[in-house]
Write an enzyme that holds these catalytic residues in place. Structure first.
Site, PDB file in Angstrom:
ATOM      1  N   ASP A  29      55.439  18.519 -18.075  1.00  0.00           N
ATOM      2  CA  ASP A  29      55.834  18.524 -16.675  1.00  0.00           C
ATOM      3  C   ASP A  29      56.679  19.774 -16.469  1.00  0.00           C
ATOM      4  O   ASP A  29      57.229  20.317 -17.430  1.00  0.00           O
ATOM      5  CB  ASP A  29      56.627  17.257 -16.358  1.00  0.00           C
ATOM      6  CG  ASP A  29      57.192  17.276 -14.957  1.00  0.00           C
ATOM      7  OD1 ASP A  29      56.434  17.553 -14.017  1.00  0.00           O
ATOM      8  OD2 ASP A  29      58.410  17.022 -14.811  1.00  0.00           O
ATOM      9  N   ASP A  40      56.454  10.611 -14.126  1.00  0.00           N
ATOM     10  CA  ASP A  40      55.863  10.940 -15.422  1.00  0.00           C
ATOM     11  C   ASP A  40      55.707   9.718 -16.321  1.00  0.00           C
ATOM     12  O   ASP A  40      54.992   9.777 -17.327  1.00  0.00           O
ATOM     13  CB  ASP A  40      56.734  11.973 -16.161  1.00  0.00           C
ATOM     14  CG  ASP A  40      56.787  13.304 -15.439  1.00  0.00           C
ATOM     15  OD1 ASP A  40      55.720  13.780 -15.021  1.00  0.00           O
ATOM     16  OD2 ASP A  40      57.887  13.852 -15.293  1.00  0.00           O
TER      17      ASP A  40
END
Length: 728
Positions: free
Chosen positions: A438, A626
């Site tokens: 990420d 996430d």
């Protein structure tokens, strides 16, 4: 420990209606002991988990609240031949130290007796081929018996007591064949002495005990060394704190008595007991446990401090946000314990193999004795050969092969800023061949930085910083940090959604949206040059300035990405951030594959797509969005600043501002997996080579004891190689 003890002080609620209890269990020496305890207690209705940590002899139990009396577990363990009591780390360390001293004393007695008996044996050996009279030989044999029998009764007590407890519970552990071997050697020697035989084995028996004790003492000390990191962590927890009971009066109270909202005083040289924020004072503090940085940091009003922080200079007043078992330090301890107690694939394999040991080795020794008798050997020689088989096939090396590496590797990773949150995390991280990062908060630091600070006059920056202290907005906080502000302006008002304002030296002063400060044109110019930035405007009278604020890349991100590529691992970015920001990050880091504006569902889809093509994906992320991808990946990691949900599903958490721990985790896990495989092969090859040699009668009980101890020590020494740290 009496079964009627009040366990209420030792119980912990783990959520979902479950209770947890840690018990210290005496007498656990091998993987077969672990397996026996876990299988027996797991069979109790309503018990959801029973895990034994061989490193500190701790049994962790979980069961449905209200369903069972904890005293039942102590009683059941007593029936199995084990003494148990509530686990407390300091008490456990005291007992471990006393156990080590006891082993050392017994080793000293056995070694002293062995040296004296060897001096008596030399003239007997030489006399048997020269002119020694039978009466003289018998005298030396009886003198050897007088030395060895009481020495063996004392020195071999750890093996005898463990074997007796196992047999009383109708089970077998590795000390049963060891004790049988020692007793057979002593009994055979005594019978031979009574019968005026030329040969006895008192020297071999006492040397066998000395070798066994030396191996067990070294094993225990290596275990204590490998878990030293956990003990060092526990040592950071201060037991008391100076709490303000009034604005001017403090009182020293137990750390457990501190509640959120309490104010504590920290003086130079003291360790912080709470997570909280500084409300008064200034000091240099050591927060290397949390940040990973060895250089001291400056704590000022508003700074966050964590339990385990060491105060180096001035005095601080800290308002507690979390205390006792809710601090980050306590959570780190739980992560470490969870990682050490959980079971990996290789550990389960080693345990299954060690469970087969007892029946196989007894059958092998018995068949060896029968075989030698059938081939015409004397009963004496057949028994001695069977004794050697019993001793040389001890599964200590097999039982230590995996737990030793896990413990050492977990400690090494912890010192490098990686906290494991799963028992098989090392194995899965070692297998990864693809890493998905990420961007926001993972490749970049979670806090914002002012990008155009150099273009704004210092006096303006300082004044804007003082004004920014009155706002909780992250962008305003970035301006305050950049200015190093610590003295807020007075009489400041906030207009929600627009900014803050007041007066300074008779002129209006504002910080907030460009339209709020009349700086739209300046803001548009900055956004044209830097479309990724966020902007906050500042005005004082007619003077107007715009701060460009952006997230800063982690300082070693490019180095880590390059290092992963050298390991043959492909890297990509999958982020929900805007396309210009993701593109710039990818170009800066040299990552060719990236995706922007991605939803949580799209992240999971990407992970599953790679998994379907046989990639082993390591997902590294920090946000709530996430968490699903972290759970779907083959392995996962999160920074310590991640949301609780992301940390909960991640296999490992890394500390500090650097991305290097991700590389360290991959390299360290690969090395640890290799060492696990090497240890298993060492244990297997040792038995494949040693057992046939013992069956063939080519080794004495003394040599068998030396070989068995050497195999365990070799496995432990090989495991200690997992401590090695490599540069990124």
């Amino acid at each position: 420990m009496q079964a009627d003890i009040d366990f209420s002080h030792y119980l912990k609620r783990t959520g979902a209606g479950l209770l947890q209890l840690d018990l210290a269990v005496e007498g656990i020496n091998c993987a077969s002991c672990m397996s026996k305890i876990e299988r027996n207690l797991s069979s109790i209705p309503d018990v959801t988990a029973a895990r034994v940590n061989l490193t500190d002899h701790r049994l962790t139990l979980e069961w449905k609240a209200g369903a069972l009396d904890p005293a039942l577990f102590v009683k059941r363990l007593a029936e199995l031949g084990y003494r148990a009591y509530p686990f407390q780390r300091n008490d456990a360390e005291t007992l471990e130290a006393e156990r080590a001293r006891s082993l050392l004393r017994r080793l000293g007695v056995a070694a002293f007796a062995a040296m004296n008996v060897m001096m008596l044996s030399i003239p007997v050996w030489s006399g048997n081929v020269s002119d020694m009279l039978p009466e003289q030989r018998d005298f030396f044999h009886w003198l050897s018996a007088l030395i060895v029998l009481p020495a063996a009764a004392y020195s071999a007590q750890p093996f005898f007591s463990s074997a007796f407890a196992a047999l009383r519970a109708r089970r077998a552990n590795m000390d049963v064949p060891i004790s049988i071997g020692i007793l057979l050697a002593l009994a055979t020697s005594l019978i031979e002495t009574i019968g005026h035989a030329e040969h006895t084995y008192f020297d071999a028996a006492i040397m066998l005990i000395a070798f066994l004790l030396a191996g067990r003492y070294l094993d225990q000390n290596m275990r204590r060394r490998t878990r030293a990191f956990a003990n060092n962590l526990a040592a950071l927890k201060a037991e008391t704190a100076a709490k303000f009971i009034s604005p001017t009066e403090i009182r020293t109270v137990p750390a457990a008595a501190i509640k959120p909202g309490d104010i504590v005083l920290l003086r130079p040289g003291e360790c912080c007991t709470v997570d909280g924020n500084v409300i008064e004072g200034r000091s240099e503090v050591d927060q290397s446990l949390i940040t990973g940085e060895t250089l001291p940091a400056t704590a000022t009003p508003g700074s966050a401090v964590f339990a385990g922080t060491l105060v180096r200079s001035g005095t601080l007043r800290v308002r507690a946000a979390a205390a006792s078992g809710d601090t980050l330090l306590a959570e780190i301890s739980r992560l470490l314990d969870h990682a050490l107690q959980a079971r990996s694939r290789y550990l389960r394999l080693a345990e299954r193999a060690s469970r087969l040991y007892a029946p196989m080795v007894h059958a092998t020794a018995f068949l060896t004795m029968l075989g030698w008798l059938a081939s015409g050997a004397t009963f004496h020689d057949s028994v001695v050969t069977a004794i050697a088989v019993l001793i040389i096939t001890c599964p200590c090396a097999l039982g230590l092969a995996i737990p030793a590496v896990q413990t050492v590797a977990s400690g090494a990773l912890f010192r490098s800023g990686v906290l494991l949150n799963a028992g098989d995390a090392i194995e899965r991280i070692a297998e990864v061949d693809r890493v998905i990062f990420d961007k926001t908060g993972t490749l970049t630091l979670p806090e914002l930085d002012v990008a155009n600070l150099a273009s704004i006059p210092d006096d303006v920056v300082k004044l804007a910083g003082r004004l920014a202290l009155s706002s909780r907005h992250p962008v305003a906080a970035a301006v305050a940090r950049a200015a190093g502000a610590s003295e807020p302006l007075a009489d400041i008002e906030e207009e929600p959604g627009r900014g803050i304002q007041g007066y300074y030296e008779g002129a209006p002063i504002r910080l907030g949206r460009p339209s709020f400060c009349g700086a739209d044109i300046l803001a548009d110019e900055i956004l044209c040059r830097d479309p990724e930035a966020s902007v906050v405007a500042f005005s004082h009278g007619d003077a107007k300035h715009v701060f460009a604020v952006r997230q800063r890349m982690r300082p070693d991100a490019a180095e880590v990405v390059a290092g992963l590529a050298r390991l043959g691992i492909m890297v990509e970015i999958v982020s929900g951030d805007r396309e210009p920001a993701v593109r710039r990050a990818a170009e800066t880091l040299g990552i060719h594959k990236w995706r922007a504006n991605v939803s949580p569902v799209d992240k999971v889809t990407r992970v599953e797509s790679l998994t379907s093509r046989s990639y082993k994906v390591l997902m590294v992320g920090d946000g709530l969005n996430d968490a699903p991808a972290l759970a779907a990946a083959h392995a996962s990691m999160s920074p310590v600043t991640a949301t609780h949900m992301s940390q909960a599903v991640a296999d490992a958490v890394f500390l500090g501002e650097r991305l290097g721990p991700v590389m360290t985790a991959v390299r360290g896990s690969r090395r640890a997996l290799l060492l696990m495989q090497q240890n298993l092969w060492l244990a297997v090859v040792y038995n494949v080579l040693a057992v046939p040699v013992a069956i063939a009668g080519l080794v004495t009980p003394l040599i068998a004891a030396a070989a068995m101890s050497a195999s365990s020590v070799l496995v432990m020494l090989n495991s200690l190689r997992a401590r090695r740290r490599e540069a990124v």
